[in-house]
Design a protein around this motif. Structure first.
Motif, PDB file in Angstrom:
ATOM      1  N   THR A 164       0.841  -0.979   0.071  1.00  0.00           N
ATOM      2  CA  THR A 164       0.004   0.076   0.068  1.00  0.00           C
ATOM      3  C   THR A 164       0.992   1.269  -0.098  1.00  0.00           C
ATOM      4  N   LEU A 165       0.222   2.431  -0.551  1.00  0.00           N
ATOM      5  CA  LEU A 165       0.925   3.571  -0.640  1.00  0.00           C
ATOM      6  C   LEU A 165       0.776   4.447   0.620  1.00  0.00           C
ATOM      7  N   SER A 166       1.827   4.553   1.459  1.00  0.00           N
ATOM      8  CA  SER A 166       1.403   5.224   2.837  1.00  0.00           C
ATOM      9  C   SER A 166       1.227   6.350   2.678  1.00  0.00           C
ATOM     10  N   TYR A 167       0.975   7.138   3.633  1.00  0.00           N
ATOM     11  CA  TYR A 167       0.605   8.644   3.804  1.00  0.00           C
ATOM     12  C   TYR A 167       1.820   9.362   3.644  1.00  0.00           C
ATOM     13  N   THR A 168       2.962   9.064   4.325  1.00  0.00           N
ATOM     14  CA  THR A 168       4.150   9.589   3.879  1.00  0.00           C
ATOM     15  C   THR A 168       4.723   9.575   2.211  1.00  0.00           C
ATOM     16  N   GLY A 169       4.435   8.445   1.947  1.00  0.00           N
ATOM     17  CA  GLY A 169       4.751   8.460   0.451  1.00  0.00           C
ATOM     18  C   GLY A 169       3.937   9.306  -0.682  1.00  0.00           C
ATOM     19  N   THR A 170       2.592   9.393  -0.111  1.00  0.00           N
ATOM     20  CA  THR A 170       1.738  10.390  -0.738  1.00  0.00           C
ATOM     21  C   THR A 170       2.037  11.813  -0.693  1.00  0.00           C
ATOM     22  N   GLY A 171       2.602  12.205   0.539  1.00  0.00           N
ATOM     23  CA  GLY A 171       3.122  13.592   0.788  1.00  0.00           C
ATOM     24  C   GLY A 171       4.513  13.810   0.227  1.00  0.00           C
ATOM     25  N   LEU A 172       5.116  12.779  -0.105  1.00  0.00           N
ATOM     26  CA  LEU A 172       6.545  13.137  -0.598  1.00  0.00           C
ATOM     27  C   LEU A 172       6.195  13.103  -2.193  1.00  0.00           C
ATOM     28  N   LEU A 173       5.203  12.365  -2.677  1.00  0.00           N
ATOM     29  CA  LEU A 173       5.029  12.509  -4.135  1.00  0.00           C
ATOM     30  C   LEU A 173       4.340  13.991  -4.463  1.00  0.00           C
ATOM     31  N   MET A 174       3.601  14.462  -3.399  1.00  0.00           N
ATOM     32  CA  MET A 174       2.922  15.831  -3.688  1.00  0.00           C
ATOM     33  C   MET A 174       4.019  17.076  -3.619  1.00  0.00           C
ATOM     34  N   ALA A 175       4.998  16.729  -2.718  1.00  0.00           N
ATOM     35  CA  ALA A 175       6.144  17.566  -2.731  1.00  0.00           C
ATOM     36  C   ALA A 175       6.832  17.594  -4.131  1.00  0.00           C
ATOM     37  N   LEU A 176       7.207  16.374  -4.503  1.00  0.00           N
ATOM     38  CA  LEU A 176       7.814  16.385  -5.854  1.00  0.00           C
ATOM     39  C   LEU A 176       7.042  16.989  -7.015  1.00  0.00           C
ATOM     40  N   PHE A 177       5.497  16.792  -6.888  1.00  0.00           N
ATOM     41  CA  PHE A 177       4.720  17.537  -7.969  1.00  0.00           C
ATOM     42  C   PHE A 177       5.160  18.957  -7.856  1.00  0.00           C
ATOM     43  N   VAL A 178       5.196  19.804  -6.495  1.00  0.00           N
ATOM     44  CA  VAL A 178       5.410  21.097  -6.279  1.00  0.00           C
ATOM     45  C   VAL A 178       6.631  21.471  -6.717  1.00  0.00           C
ATOM     46  N   ILE A 179       7.753  20.798  -6.773  1.00  0.00           N
ATOM     47  CA  ILE A 179       9.006  20.937  -7.574  1.00  0.00           C
ATOM     48  C   ILE A 179       8.937  20.777  -8.867  1.00  0.00           C
ATOM     49  N   PHE A 180       8.176  20.023  -9.307  1.00  0.00           N
ATOM     50  CA  PHE A 180       7.961  19.923 -10.814  1.00  0.00           C
ATOM     51  C   PHE A 180       7.299  21.105 -11.092  1.00  0.00           C
ATOM     52  N   VAL A 181       6.334  21.546 -10.616  1.00  0.00           N
ATOM     53  CA  VAL A 181       5.709  22.753 -11.250  1.00  0.00           C
ATOM     54  C   VAL A 181       6.704  24.363 -10.926  1.00  0.00           C
ATOM     55  N   LEU A 182       7.472  24.094  -9.880  1.00  0.00           N
ATOM     56  CA  LEU A 182       8.212  25.329  -9.798  1.00  0.00           C
ATOM     57  C   LEU A 182       9.481  25.259 -10.887  1.00  0.00           C
ATOM     58  N   GLN A 183       9.761  24.194 -11.141  1.00  0.00           N
ATOM     59  CA  GLN A 183      10.899  23.764 -12.159  1.00  0.00           C
ATOM     60  C   GLN A 183      10.550  24.050 -13.701  1.00  0.00           C
ATOM     61  N   SER A 184       9.059  23.723 -13.835  1.00  0.00           N
ATOM     62  CA  SER A 184       8.609  24.032 -15.035  1.00  0.00           C
ATOM     63  C   SER A 184       8.559  25.518 -15.346  1.00  0.00           C
ATOM     64  N   VAL A 185       8.066  26.169 -14.445  1.00  0.00           N
ATOM     65  CA  VAL A 185       7.873  27.626 -14.588  1.00  0.00           C
ATOM     66  C   VAL A 185       9.302  28.120 -14.682  1.00  0.00           C
ATOM     67  N   VAL A 186      10.337  27.910 -14.130  1.00  0.00           N
ATOM     68  CA  VAL A 186      11.509  28.574 -14.168  1.00  0.00           C
ATOM     69  C   VAL A 186      12.040  28.234 -15.716  1.00  0.00           C
ATOM     70  N   TYR A 187      11.729  26.916 -16.023  1.00  0.00           N
ATOM     71  CA  TYR A 187      12.202  26.686 -17.348  1.00  0.00           C
ATOM     72  C   TYR A 187      11.476  27.387 -18.453  1.00  0.00           C
TER      73      TYR A 187
END
Length: 357
Positions: free
Chosen positions: A126-149
């Motif tokens: 099962t995907l733990s709640y910690t894993g869900t939170g980390l994946l969402m943090a990576l999503f935020v990094i993805f958005v910021l990275q895309s905006v900068v690019y």
């Protein structure tokens, strides 16, 4: 027999509604953001990037809400495999792919990080709640990275472009941004209302199409006595990629679809490879955690996903990342390797399904 035929017709209707709805909603939502005065580089780094995974997001959202977790997880993970192993691979084989080396390497590294989070936090199935939170943090990094690019892309700041084969001419960095993207409508009340209505209509069609695909996949699994993960890896993921394959292979699907697709294009054709890499990342960092939140419990991740989908994503990300890091360029053989891995994945999903998926 009649039920099977009805399920196939429902699947075909779902593909049409999903394809039309996702593109209409993406185009009109992008226009609405531009009409609100958001800079093009902000729109390109947020709305345009996230619209690449809109069909998978809607389908997984509905599946998780109805507790059809195998299709929710399969839509996310099999979608990532298909984006990389089929669409991106064919782009490398058929087109002269031109990407910014730094952005490409960062996105591949982000994909590997997302895969690592999934591997580590689904060890118990099962995907733990910690894993869900980390994946969402990576999503935020993805958005910021895309905006900068996108900001660097607009103003041509320190872009290190690389090609899929040696000796290709360098693209014109002085080319205007507007020439490489869509043209936004003029600001007016009529235009704003039309695009707002188009966004709502597109979302409605997308929801109907996703619901039809979900119902057809469940019906086909029940009728044939097969696991739902197999249908997520085959008919669902391949069907959602058909419009993208038509763009890669220059097959119009008929004049009506060709005109519609061209009017609803939200990125230049040359940007399709990077959009597929973005879509694969979003499948892991947005679609999967949203499914977990919608399920409201620890999201079950079956053995087939852990043994087939995630390792294949890691292997493809490594194949795509290593040559740009070491040789500072892309090769067509990378596309051939990814395509071969994708066919191995299909063979495993079809002929060696893992129980409990």
């Amino acid at each position: 027999m009649k039920i099977l035929l009805f399920a196939l017709l429902l699947y075909a209707a779902g593909l049409v509604l999903t394809g039309v709805g996702s593109r209409l909603a993406s185009r009109c939502a992008t226009w609405c953001c531009a009409l609100c005065g958001l800079p093009l580089w902000v729109v390109g780094g947020t709305v345009v990037a996230m619209c690449a995974a809109l069909p998978q997001l809607m389908l997984a959202f509905l599946a998780a809400g109805l507790s059809v977790t195998a299709l929710a997880v399969g839509t996310a993970l099999a979608g990532a495999v298909t984006d990389l192993g089929l669409v991106f691979a064919l782009c490398l084989l058929r087109q002269d792919v031109v990407v910014d080396r730094g952005e490409f390497c960062r996105k591949c590294a982000l994909l590997l990080a997302a895969c690592g989070v999934v591997v580590f936090f689904v060890r118990d199935g099962t995907l733990s709640y910690t894993g869900t939170g980390l994946l969402m943090a990576l999503f935020v990094i993805f958005v910021l990275q895309s905006v900068v690019y996108q900001y660097r892309f607009v103003f041509g700041e320190d872009l290190k472009l690389m090609h899929a084969h040696a000796g290709a001419p360098s693209p014109d960095k002085a080319e205007s941004y507007g020439a490489r993207t869509m043209m936004f409508p003029a600001m007016s009340i009529k235009s704003s209302l039309c695009n707002l209505g188009g966004t709502v209509a597109g979302i409605v069609l997308l929801c109907a199409g996703a619901g039809a695909l979900l119902a057809s996949a469940v019906a086909l699994a029940n009728l044939t006595g097969t696991i739902q993960a197999m249908w997520a890896a085959t008919l669902i993921s391949f069907g959602l990629s058909l419009p993208l394959l038509a763009e890669v292979l220059h097959h119009p699907f008929g004049s009506v679809w060709k005109r519609f697709a061209e009017r609803c294009r939200i990125y230049p054709p040359a940007a399709l490879p990077m959009q597929m890499l973005n879509s694969a990342i979003l499948n892991l960092t947005l679609v999967l955690p949203v499914s977990s939140l919608m399920y409201r419990r620890r999201l079950p991740v079956g053995a087939q996903f852990r043994q087939y989908d995630v390792p294949l994503c890691i292997a493809m990300a490594v194949v795509l990342l290593v040559p740009p890091l070491l040789k500072k360029r892309l090769y067509r053989w990378q596309g051939a390797v990814c395509l071969g891995l994708y066919f191995l994945y299909l063979a495993a999903a079809l002929f060696a399904p893992v129980a409990g998926a």
